[in-house]
Design a protein around this motif. Structure first.
Motif, PDB file in Angstrom:
ATOM      1  N   SER A  75       0.812  -1.223   0.000  1.00 18.12           N
ATOM      2  CA  SER A  75       0.000   0.000   0.000  1.00 18.12           C
ATOM      3  C   SER A  75       0.841   1.267   0.000  1.00 18.12           C
ATOM      4  O   SER A  75       0.321   2.354  -0.279  1.00 18.12           O
ATOM      5  CB  SER A  75      -0.935   0.009   1.211  1.00 18.12           C
ATOM      6  N   GLY A  76       2.124   1.149   0.342  1.00 26.12           N
ATOM      7  CA  GLY A  76       3.016   2.305   0.373  1.00 26.12           C
ATOM      8  C   GLY A  76       3.085   2.998   1.713  1.00 26.12           C
ATOM      9  O   GLY A  76       3.920   3.893   1.909  1.00 26.12           O
ATOM     10  N   THR A  77       2.235   2.600   2.656  1.00 27.74           N
ATOM     11  CA  THR A  77       2.188   3.257   3.968  1.00 27.74           C
ATOM     12  C   THR A  77       3.481   3.051   4.738  1.00 27.74           C
ATOM     13  O   THR A  77       4.055   4.003   5.298  1.00 27.74           O
ATOM     14  CB  THR A  77       1.005   2.711   4.795  1.00 27.74           C
ATOM     15  N   LEU A  78       3.958   1.810   4.777  1.00 31.58           N
ATOM     16  CA  LEU A  78       5.148   1.497   5.565  1.00 31.58           C
ATOM     17  C   LEU A  78       6.383   2.202   5.011  1.00 31.58           C
ATOM     18  O   LEU A  78       7.172   2.779   5.777  1.00 31.58           O
ATOM     19  CB  LEU A  78       5.377  -0.014   5.590  1.00 31.58           C
ATOM     20  N   LEU A  79       6.554   2.179   3.703  1.00 29.35           N
ATOM     21  CA  LEU A  79       7.733   2.808   3.105  1.00 29.35           C
ATOM     22  C   LEU A  79       7.729   4.312   3.330  1.00 29.35           C
ATOM     23  O   LEU A  79       8.781   4.922   3.574  1.00 29.35           O
ATOM     24  CB  LEU A  79       7.803   2.488   1.616  1.00 29.35           C
ATOM     25  N   HIS A  80       6.546   4.924   3.268  1.00 30.89           N
ATOM     26  CA  HIS A  80       6.449   6.377   3.493  1.00 30.89           C
ATOM     27  C   HIS A  80       6.830   6.728   4.923  1.00 30.89           C
ATOM     28  O   HIS A  80       7.667   7.615   5.155  1.00 30.89           O
ATOM     29  CB  HIS A  80       5.035   6.851   3.188  1.00 30.89           C
ATOM     30  N   ASP A  81       6.230   6.014   5.878  1.00 31.56           N
ATOM     31  CA  ASP A  81       6.526   6.315   7.286  1.00 31.56           C
ATOM     32  C   ASP A  81       7.978   5.999   7.623  1.00 31.56           C
ATOM     33  O   ASP A  81       8.618   6.729   8.396  1.00 31.56           O
ATOM     34  CB  ASP A  81       5.594   5.516   8.194  1.00 31.56           C
ATOM     35  N   LEU A  82       8.507   4.932   7.059  1.00 31.38           N
ATOM     36  CA  LEU A  82       9.901   4.571   7.310  1.00 31.38           C
ATOM     37  C   LEU A  82      10.850   5.627   6.760  1.00 31.38           C
ATOM     38  O   LEU A  82      11.819   6.024   7.421  1.00 31.38           O
ATOM     39  CB  LEU A  82      10.207   3.215   6.689  1.00 31.38           C
ATOM     40  N   SER A  83      10.574   6.106   5.548  1.00 32.97           N
ATOM     41  CA  SER A  83      11.446   7.125   4.947  1.00 32.97           C
ATOM     42  C   SER A  83      11.407   8.427   5.732  1.00 32.97           C
ATOM     43  O   SER A  83      12.434   9.105   5.897  1.00 32.97           O
ATOM     44  CB  SER A  83      11.038   7.363   3.488  1.00 32.97           C
ATOM     45  N   VAL A 249       9.743  -4.285  15.712  1.00 37.88           N
ATOM     46  CA  VAL A 249      10.698  -5.115  14.964  1.00 37.88           C
ATOM     47  C   VAL A 249      11.522  -4.251  14.009  1.00 37.88           C
ATOM     48  O   VAL A 249      12.734  -4.444  13.866  1.00 37.88           O
ATOM     49  CB  VAL A 249       9.952  -6.221  14.193  1.00 37.88           C
ATOM     50  N   ILE A 250      10.876  -3.294  13.366  1.00 34.32           N
ATOM     51  CA  ILE A 250      11.605  -2.411  12.442  1.00 34.32           C
ATOM     52  C   ILE A 250      12.648  -1.588  13.195  1.00 34.32           C
ATOM     53  O   ILE A 250      13.780  -1.429  12.724  1.00 34.32           O
ATOM     54  CB  ILE A 250      10.616  -1.502  11.689  1.00 34.32           C
ATOM     55  N   TYR A 251      12.268  -1.068  14.365  1.00 30.63           N
ATOM     56  CA  TYR A 251      13.245  -0.340  15.175  1.00 30.63           C
ATOM     57  C   TYR A 251      14.442  -1.225  15.502  1.00 30.63           C
ATOM     58  O   TYR A 251      15.603  -0.793  15.450  1.00 30.63           O
ATOM     59  CB  TYR A 251      12.603   0.162  16.466  1.00 30.63           C
ATOM     60  N   ALA A 252      14.174  -2.488  15.863  1.00 33.14           N
ATOM     61  CA  ALA A 252      15.258  -3.403  16.203  1.00 33.14           C
ATOM     62  C   ALA A 252      16.150  -3.667  14.993  1.00 33.14           C
ATOM     63  O   ALA A 252      17.385  -3.669  15.102  1.00 33.14           O
ATOM     64  CB  ALA A 252      14.686  -4.720  16.739  1.00 33.14           C
ATOM     65  N   LEU A 253      15.543  -3.892  13.826  1.00 31.24           N
ATOM     66  CA  LEU A 253      16.323  -4.174  12.620  1.00 31.24           C
ATOM     67  C   LEU A 253      17.147  -2.960  12.197  1.00 31.24           C
ATOM     68  O   LEU A 253      18.292  -3.101  11.757  1.00 31.24           O
ATOM     69  CB  LEU A 253      15.387  -4.608  11.489  1.00 31.24           C
ATOM     70  N   ILE A 254      16.560  -1.779  12.338  1.00 26.73           N
ATOM     71  CA  ILE A 254      17.314  -0.568  12.005  1.00 26.73           C
ATOM     72  C   ILE A 254      18.494  -0.405  12.960  1.00 26.73           C
ATOM     73  O   ILE A 254      19.598  -0.031  12.544  1.00 26.73           O
ATOM     74  CB  ILE A 254      16.395   0.668  12.061  1.00 26.73           C
ATOM     75  N   GLY A 255      18.278  -0.717  14.238  1.00 26.93           N
ATOM     76  CA  GLY A 255      19.370  -0.640  15.207  1.00 26.93           C
ATOM     77  C   GLY A 255      20.500  -1.589  14.857  1.00 26.93           C
ATOM     78  O   GLY A 255      21.678  -1.216  14.910  1.00 26.93           O
ATOM     79  N   VAL A 256      20.151  -2.825  14.479  1.00 29.91           N
ATOM     80  CA  VAL A 256      21.172  -3.797  14.087  1.00 29.91           C
ATOM     81  C   VAL A 256      21.896  -3.328  12.836  1.00 29.91           C
ATOM     82  O   VAL A 256      23.129  -3.415  12.730  1.00 29.91           O
ATOM     83  CB  VAL A 256      20.536  -5.180  13.859  1.00 29.91           C
ATOM     84  N   GLY A 257      21.130  -2.815  11.862  1.00 33.03           N
ATOM     85  CA  GLY A 257      21.751  -2.337  10.627  1.00 33.03           C
ATOM     86  C   GLY A 257      22.678  -1.152  10.864  1.00 33.03           C
ATOM     87  O   GLY A 257      23.775  -1.082  10.285  1.00 33.03           O
ATOM     88  N   ALA A 258      22.244  -0.221  11.716  1.00 33.99           N
ATOM     89  CA  ALA A 258      23.080   0.948  12.010  1.00 33.99           C
ATOM     90  C   ALA A 258      24.357   0.541  12.731  1.00 33.99           C
ATOM     91  O   ALA A 258      25.443   1.056  12.441  1.00 33.99           O
ATOM     92  CB  ALA A 258      22.291   1.949  12.855  1.00 33.99           C
ATOM     93  N   ASP A 259      24.250  -0.412  13.660  1.00 34.21           N
ATOM     94  CA  ASP A 259      25.438  -0.876  14.373  1.00 34.21           C
ATOM     95  C   ASP A 259      26.381  -1.608  13.433  1.00 34.21           C
ATOM     96  O   ASP A 259      27.602  -1.462  13.528  1.00 34.21           O
ATOM     97  CB  ASP A 259      25.026  -1.779  15.531  1.00 34.21           C
ATOM     98  N   SER A 260      25.836  -2.389  12.508  1.00 34.37           N
ATOM     99  CA  SER A 260      26.678  -3.082  11.523  1.00 34.37           C
ATOM    100  C   SER A 260      27.398  -2.071  10.624  1.00 34.37           C
ATOM    101  O   SER A 260      28.570  -2.260  10.275  1.00 34.37           O
ATOM    102  CB  SER A 260      25.824  -4.021  10.670  1.00 34.37           C
TER     103      SER A 260
END
Length: 280
Positions: A75-83, A249-260
């Motif tokens: 639907s595009g909602t998640l990508l918009h809010d994430l960006s 879950v997205i917050y957690a994945l972003i945290g892991v990605g940022a730390d990597s």
């Protein structure tokens, strides 16, 4: 025949000669091993949810959360809010990181600057986000400025503290050696002091990346019209626990990605350091 392995200790490595006997694991095996516990937790969570041990209204199954993520993405909602959230975090990180590094460098090199700046910075650093939030809203309203300001405020302190500490911890013998070699002040700073302080500075970057998201979560709970925090609050109004869990879950994945990403930056910038490098 036994072989040795290397273990990370406080961000570094124990040399092979000092490691206890064991099995040498490749980089790919270590990465796979690091994901073992999260994957097992997901499997147990899914099983408990499917067999009714966990109420779906309280904690939906991972498969349900994944399906929700797919629908929101289509639907595009998640990508918009994430960006929107990523942009807020990036701008706040750039502003706060720049200020923290500049002040940390100034205080690290100058005792006079420390006397003028450090105590005030430490007092502000001790104030919780929730305590300063009402004042920030009075100053900046509930628009983008308020959110970016809170992120920048949270990011600045870890980088400031670690930059100051890194500069102060550079071995004076190295500085003396540089003077003996005829290096001027600019060369001492660029070739000895800042490279010597870089491990501590990058540690501050890693801490500040986590703090940036913490500050953003707080900021997006007030007056947000878009972003992951807004998505979670909107889902709360309709008791959509699957969406709330998805944002967590997205917050957690972003945290892991940022730390990597920060660890990759360490390996690239600290190839000269014995505790870092390509083998890490």
């Amino acid at each position: 025949m036994s072989v040795t392995t290397q273990f990370d200790v406080a961000g570094g490595r124990i040399p092979s000669s000092a490691a206890s006997p064991g099995v040498r694991l490749g980089a790919g095996s270590l990465v796979a091993l690091s994901w073992l516990v999260p994957v097992l937790l997901l499997i147990v969570w899914e099983a408990l949810a499917r067999y009714g041990w966990i109420e779906p209204q309280l904690l939906p199954a991972p498969s349900k959360v994944a399906l929700t993520a797919y629908k929101l993405t289509v639907s595009g909602t998640l990508l918009h809010d994430l960006s929107v959230s990523l942009l807020r975090a990036a701008v706040g990180f750039a502003i706060g990181g720049g200020i923290g590094f500049a002040l940390g460098t100034l205080v690290g090199f100058s005792r006079l600057a420390e006397a003028l700046i450090d105590r005030s910075v430490q007092m502000v650093r001790a104030i919780p986000f929730l305590a300063v939030l009402p004042l920030v809203i009075v100053w900046l309203g509930v628009g983008e400025g308020q959110k970016i300001f809170l992120v920048a405020l949270g990011v600045a302190f870890p980088i400031y503290v670690n930059t100051t500490l890194g500069i102060r911890q550079v071995d004076p013998k190295l500085i003396e050696l540089g003077r003996v070699q005829g290096l001027d002040n600019r060369e001492l700073i660029t070739r000895i002091i800042l490279p010597g302080a870089l491990p501590s500075i990058l540690t501050g970057v890693r801490f500040s990346l986590a703090t940036a998201w913490l500050a953003l979560v707080v900021a997006e709970t007030i007056g947000a019209q878009a972003g992951l925090g807004f998505l979670a609050l909107d889902a709360r109004e309709f008791l959509r626990t699957d969406v709330i869990v998805l944002t967590v879950v997205i917050y957690a994945l972003i945290g892991v990605g940022a730390d990597s990403l920060a660890r990759l930056l360490e390996r690239r910038l600290l190839t000269w350091h014995p505790n870092y490098g390509a083998g890490r």
